[in-house]
Design a protein around this motif. Structure first.
Motif, PDB file in Angstrom:
ATOM      1  N   HIS A 199      38.063  40.237  47.500  1.00  0.00           N
ATOM      2  CA  HIS A 199      36.673  39.986  47.129  1.00  0.00           C
ATOM      3  C   HIS A 199      36.552  38.662  46.376  1.00  0.00           C
ATOM      4  CE1 HIS A 199      35.707  44.600  47.261  1.00  0.00           C
ATOM      5  NE2 HIS A 199      35.916  44.060  48.465  1.00  0.00           N
ATOM      6  N   LEU A 200      37.536  38.357  45.531  1.00  0.00           N
ATOM      7  CA  LEU A 200      37.515  37.098  44.789  1.00  0.00           C
ATOM      8  C   LEU A 200      37.607  35.912  45.742  1.00  0.00           C
ATOM      9  CD1 LEU A 200      37.517  35.773  41.962  1.00  0.00           C
ATOM     10  CD2 LEU A 200      40.021  35.815  42.069  1.00  0.00           C
ATOM     11  N   HIS A 201      38.427  36.058  46.776  1.00  0.00           N
ATOM     12  CA  HIS A 201      38.548  34.985  47.766  1.00  0.00           C
ATOM     13  C   HIS A 201      37.230  34.779  48.502  1.00  0.00           C
ATOM     14  CE1 HIS A 201      39.701  33.161  51.687  1.00  0.00           C
ATOM     15  NE2 HIS A 201      40.433  32.410  50.890  1.00  0.00           N
ATOM     16  N   TYR A 202      36.537  35.845  48.797  1.00  0.00           N
ATOM     17  CA  TYR A 202      35.231  35.726  49.462  1.00  0.00           C
ATOM     18  C   TYR A 202      34.234  35.025  48.553  1.00  0.00           C
ATOM     19  CZ  TYR A 202      36.823  38.929  53.134  1.00  0.00           C
ATOM     20  OH  TYR A 202      37.490  39.499  54.177  1.00  0.00           O
ATOM     21  N   PHE A 203      34.237  35.339  47.277  1.00  0.00           N
ATOM     22  CA  PHE A 203      33.365  34.658  46.327  1.00  0.00           C
ATOM     23  C   PHE A 203      33.712  33.172  46.265  1.00  0.00           C
ATOM     24  CE2 PHE A 203      33.618  33.055  41.891  1.00  0.00           C
ATOM     25  CZ  PHE A 203      32.269  32.803  41.690  1.00  0.00           C
ATOM     26  N   LEU A 252      32.349  42.657  44.124  1.00  0.00           N
ATOM     27  CA  LEU A 252      33.089  41.940  43.088  1.00  0.00           C
ATOM     28  C   LEU A 252      32.262  41.889  41.805  1.00  0.00           C
ATOM     29  CD1 LEU A 252      35.503  40.184  42.169  1.00  0.00           C
ATOM     30  CD2 LEU A 252      34.261  38.195  43.067  1.00  0.00           C
ATOM     31  N   GLU A 253      30.976  41.585  41.923  1.00  0.00           N
ATOM     32  CA  GLU A 253      30.107  41.537  40.747  1.00  0.00           C
ATOM     33  C   GLU A 253      30.064  42.897  40.040  1.00  0.00           C
ATOM     34  OE1 GLU A 253      26.723  38.187  41.587  1.00  0.00           O
ATOM     35  OE2 GLU A 253      26.548  40.058  42.735  1.00  0.00           O
ATOM     36  N   GLU A 254      29.991  43.958  40.834  1.00  0.00           N
ATOM     37  CA  GLU A 254      29.933  45.302  40.243  1.00  0.00           C
ATOM     38  C   GLU A 254      31.240  45.634  39.519  1.00  0.00           C
ATOM     39  OE1 GLU A 254      29.013  47.744  43.554  1.00  0.00           O
ATOM     40  OE2 GLU A 254      26.888  47.164  43.636  1.00  0.00           O
ATOM     41  N   SER A 255      32.369  45.225  40.116  1.00  0.00           N
ATOM     42  CA  SER A 255      33.657  45.539  39.482  1.00  0.00           C
ATOM     43  C   SER A 255      33.862  44.733  38.203  1.00  0.00           C
ATOM     44  CB  SER A 255      34.806  45.278  40.459  1.00  0.00           C
ATOM     45  OG  SER A 255      34.964  43.895  40.714  1.00  0.00           O
ATOM     46  N   LEU A 256      33.321  43.502  38.162  1.00  0.00           N
ATOM     47  CA  LEU A 256      33.461  42.668  36.973  1.00  0.00           C
ATOM     48  C   LEU A 256      32.402  42.981  35.920  1.00  0.00           C
ATOM     49  CD1 LEU A 256      34.185  39.190  38.638  1.00  0.00           C
ATOM     50  CD2 LEU A 256      35.831  40.687  37.500  1.00  0.00           C
ATOM     51  N   GLY A 257      31.306  43.575  36.373  1.00  0.00           N
ATOM     52  CA  GLY A 257      30.227  43.920  35.455  1.00  0.00           C
ATOM     53  C   GLY A 257      29.359  42.743  35.048  1.00  0.00           C
ATOM     54  N   VAL A 258      29.374  41.668  35.852  1.00  0.00           N
ATOM     55  CA  VAL A 258      28.553  40.492  35.574  1.00  0.00           C
ATOM     56  C   VAL A 258      27.960  39.977  36.883  1.00  0.00           C
ATOM     57  CG1 VAL A 258      29.823  39.759  33.514  1.00  0.00           C
ATOM     58  CG2 VAL A 258      30.546  38.942  35.773  1.00  0.00           C
ATOM     59  N   ALA A 259      26.832  39.266  36.779  1.00  0.00           N
ATOM     60  CA  ALA A 259      26.247  38.595  37.950  1.00  0.00           C
ATOM     61  C   ALA A 259      26.905  37.233  38.094  1.00  0.00           C
ATOM     62  CB  ALA A 259      24.741  38.450  37.769  1.00  0.00           C
ATOM     63  N   LEU A 260      27.378  36.934  39.294  1.00  0.00           N
ATOM     64  CA  LEU A 260      28.023  35.653  39.550  1.00  0.00           C
ATOM     65  C   LEU A 260      27.055  34.628  40.135  1.00  0.00           C
ATOM     66  CD1 LEU A 260      31.347  37.024  41.080  1.00  0.00           C
ATOM     67  CD2 LEU A 260      30.947  36.273  38.725  1.00  0.00           C
ATOM     68  N   PHE A 261      26.004  35.114  40.782  1.00  0.00           N
ATOM     69  CA  PHE A 261      25.000  34.242  41.384  1.00  0.00           C
ATOM     70  C   PHE A 261      23.620  34.614  40.870  1.00  0.00           C
ATOM     71  CE2 PHE A 261      28.299  34.178  44.761  1.00  0.00           C
ATOM     72  CZ  PHE A 261      28.472  32.807  44.882  1.00  0.00           C
ATOM     73  N   ARG A 262      22.719  33.645  40.901  1.00  0.00           N
ATOM     74  CA  ARG A 262      21.289  33.895  40.710  1.00  0.00           C
ATOM     75  C   ARG A 262      20.553  33.223  41.858  1.00  0.00           C
ATOM     76  NH1 ARG A 262      21.868  29.747  36.693  1.00  0.00           N
ATOM     77  NH2 ARG A 262      22.105  31.319  35.066  1.00  0.00           N
ATOM     78  N   ILE A 263      19.407  33.750  42.217  1.00  0.00           N
ATOM     79  CA  ILE A 263      18.606  33.177  43.300  1.00  0.00           C
ATOM     80  C   ILE A 263      17.721  32.079  42.717  1.00  0.00           C
ATOM     81  CG2 ILE A 263      16.831  33.623  45.024  1.00  0.00           C
ATOM     82  CD1 ILE A 263      17.899  36.468  45.240  1.00  0.00           C
ATOM     83  N   GLU A 295      41.632  27.528  40.827  1.00  0.00           N
ATOM     84  CA  GLU A 295      42.998  27.262  40.381  1.00  0.00           C
ATOM     85  C   GLU A 295      43.995  28.208  41.053  1.00  0.00           C
ATOM     86  OE1 GLU A 295      45.878  25.328  37.791  1.00  0.00           O
ATOM     87  OE2 GLU A 295      43.816  24.856  38.374  1.00  0.00           O
ATOM     88  N   MET A 296      43.630  29.477  41.149  1.00  0.00           N
ATOM     89  CA  MET A 296      44.530  30.472  41.726  1.00  0.00           C
ATOM     90  C   MET A 296      44.809  30.187  43.197  1.00  0.00           C
ATOM     91  SD  MET A 296      42.778  33.779  39.911  1.00  0.00           S
ATOM     92  CE  MET A 296      43.503  34.954  41.047  1.00  0.00           C
ATOM     93  N   PHE A 297      43.769  29.925  43.972  1.00  0.00           N
ATOM     94  CA  PHE A 297      43.971  29.741  45.400  1.00  0.00           C
ATOM     95  C   PHE A 297      44.588  28.382  45.717  1.00  0.00           C
ATOM     96  CE2 PHE A 297      40.508  33.015  45.433  1.00  0.00           C
ATOM     97  CZ  PHE A 297      41.318  34.044  45.901  1.00  0.00           C
ATOM     98  N   SER A 298      44.370  27.396  44.855  1.00  0.00           N
ATOM     99  CA  SER A 298      45.048  26.114  45.034  1.00  0.00           C
ATOM    100  C   SER A 298      46.553  26.259  44.776  1.00  0.00           C
ATOM    101  CB  SER A 298      44.458  25.061  44.093  1.00  0.00           C
ATOM    102  OG  SER A 298      43.120  24.808  44.424  1.00  0.00           O
ATOM    103  N   LEU A 299      46.900  27.032  43.751  1.00  0.00           N
ATOM    104  CA  LEU A 299      48.317  27.294  43.495  1.00  0.00           C
ATOM    105  C   LEU A 299      48.948  28.069  44.644  1.00  0.00           C
ATOM    106  CD1 LEU A 299      48.255  28.189  39.690  1.00  0.00           C
ATOM    107  CD2 LEU A 299      49.291  26.178  40.749  1.00  0.00           C
TER     108      LEU A 299
END
Length: 304
Positions: A9-13, A43-54, A74-78
């Protein structure tokens, strides 16, 4: 209890941000926009925060989204660095070492800088490509190249994730074909009115070289401008005019172009960079090049 992070899910974000929206990211990932949107929502529900706004018809990152993206990037570049490092390990035959060489790098200098890669205990098969720096950086971003050699760092504002490894620099000198050169003429006053060959207007050497000549009140007689340093040297070797080139390459220029160094252009340097996808160099061939560069460029590289 904190739920474990779903890296898929993080990769999709991360892809949604990187590709500029749900639709473009879904196309790159071969998913439907609805599927991708649902995965990001989970992913937003699992983290408990909104990652995007409209914002109108677009999605914008929230403050939490910006923080999450910086970590994800950073994670996916590594992860990409890890993949490239593992690819570089030989498996029964010489591994390919793919290098892009910017048009501005003198060919003799590129050979000297790359030579340590061919002296490794584990052999590599060198694959070289030449071209414009921005095109080569695009190939590097797609992991089609392992390294780019350049006379300039990654241009600011270019949206590629790459890292500059400064190899050193060489002072610039002015040369002339041996048969046309007068070694006893005063330098730089003796250049007044002599035919001059210059780099093209987009070369990083052009402006400081012109400024130096003007500061010494040298009246220019420009007879040629060249985007390709090798072509400029060929014309210089034929006696067309005085031409600039790195002092570190003076022996090669003397041997291959039968040209002599008239003098140094004080304060004007040509810098050399190895540009890679690795912030911490692990590729053995890149490591060998970076480590050997000060000796390759001579003592002058250590003074800058």
């Amino acid at each position: 209890m904190t739920r474990p992070l779903n890296y898929k899910h993080l990769h999709y974000f991360w892809a949604t941000v990187r590709w500029g929206g749900i639709s473009r990211a879904a196309e790159q990932l071969h998913l439907t926009p609805q599927t991708l949107s649902g995965q990001v929502k989970q992913l937003e529900e699992s983290l408990g925060v909104a990652l995007f706004r409209i914002a109108g018809k677009r999605l914008e990152l929230t403050e939490a989204g910006r923080v999450a993206y910086s970590y994800a990037d950073e994670m996916f570049s590594l992860g990409a660095e890890l993949t490239e490092a593992l690819k570089s390990l030989p498996a029964g035959r010489a591994a390919s070492f793919r290098v892009g060489i910017s048009d501005a790098v003198p060919k003799s200098m590129a050979q000297r800088l790359l030579a340590p890669a061919l002296a490794l205990k584990e052999p590599v098969r060198l694959v070289c490509r030449e071209g414009a720096l921005e095109n080569l950086l695009g190939e590097l971003a797609l992991h089609r190249l392992d390294l780019v050699l350049s006379t300039s760092a990654v241009p600011p504002g270019l949206n590629v994730r790459s890292y500059n490894h400064r190899l050193g620099s060489s002072p610039i000198g002015l040369y002339q074909a041996r048969g046309a050169a007068n070694r006893r003429m005063p330098f730089p006053k003796g250049l007044h009115g002599r035919p001059m060959l210059l780099p093209a207007s987009d070369s990083p050497l052009r402006s400081p070289l012109l400024a130096w000549l003007q500061s010494h009140r040298v009246m220019l007689h420009i007879v040629g401008e060249f985007a390709d340093p090798a072509l400029m040297k060929a014309f210089g070797a034929a006696g067309a005019g005085v031409f600039p080139a790195p002092v570190a390459a003076r022996l090669e220029i003397s041997r291959s172009h039968d040209a002599v160094l008239l003098g140094r252009v004080d304060g004007v340097q040509e810098e050399y960079f190895a540009i890679s996808n690795e912030r911490r160099v692990s590729h053995p061939a890149v490591r060998a090049i970076v480590d050997a560069a000060p000796g390759t460029l001579g003592d002058d590289s250590r003074k800058t």
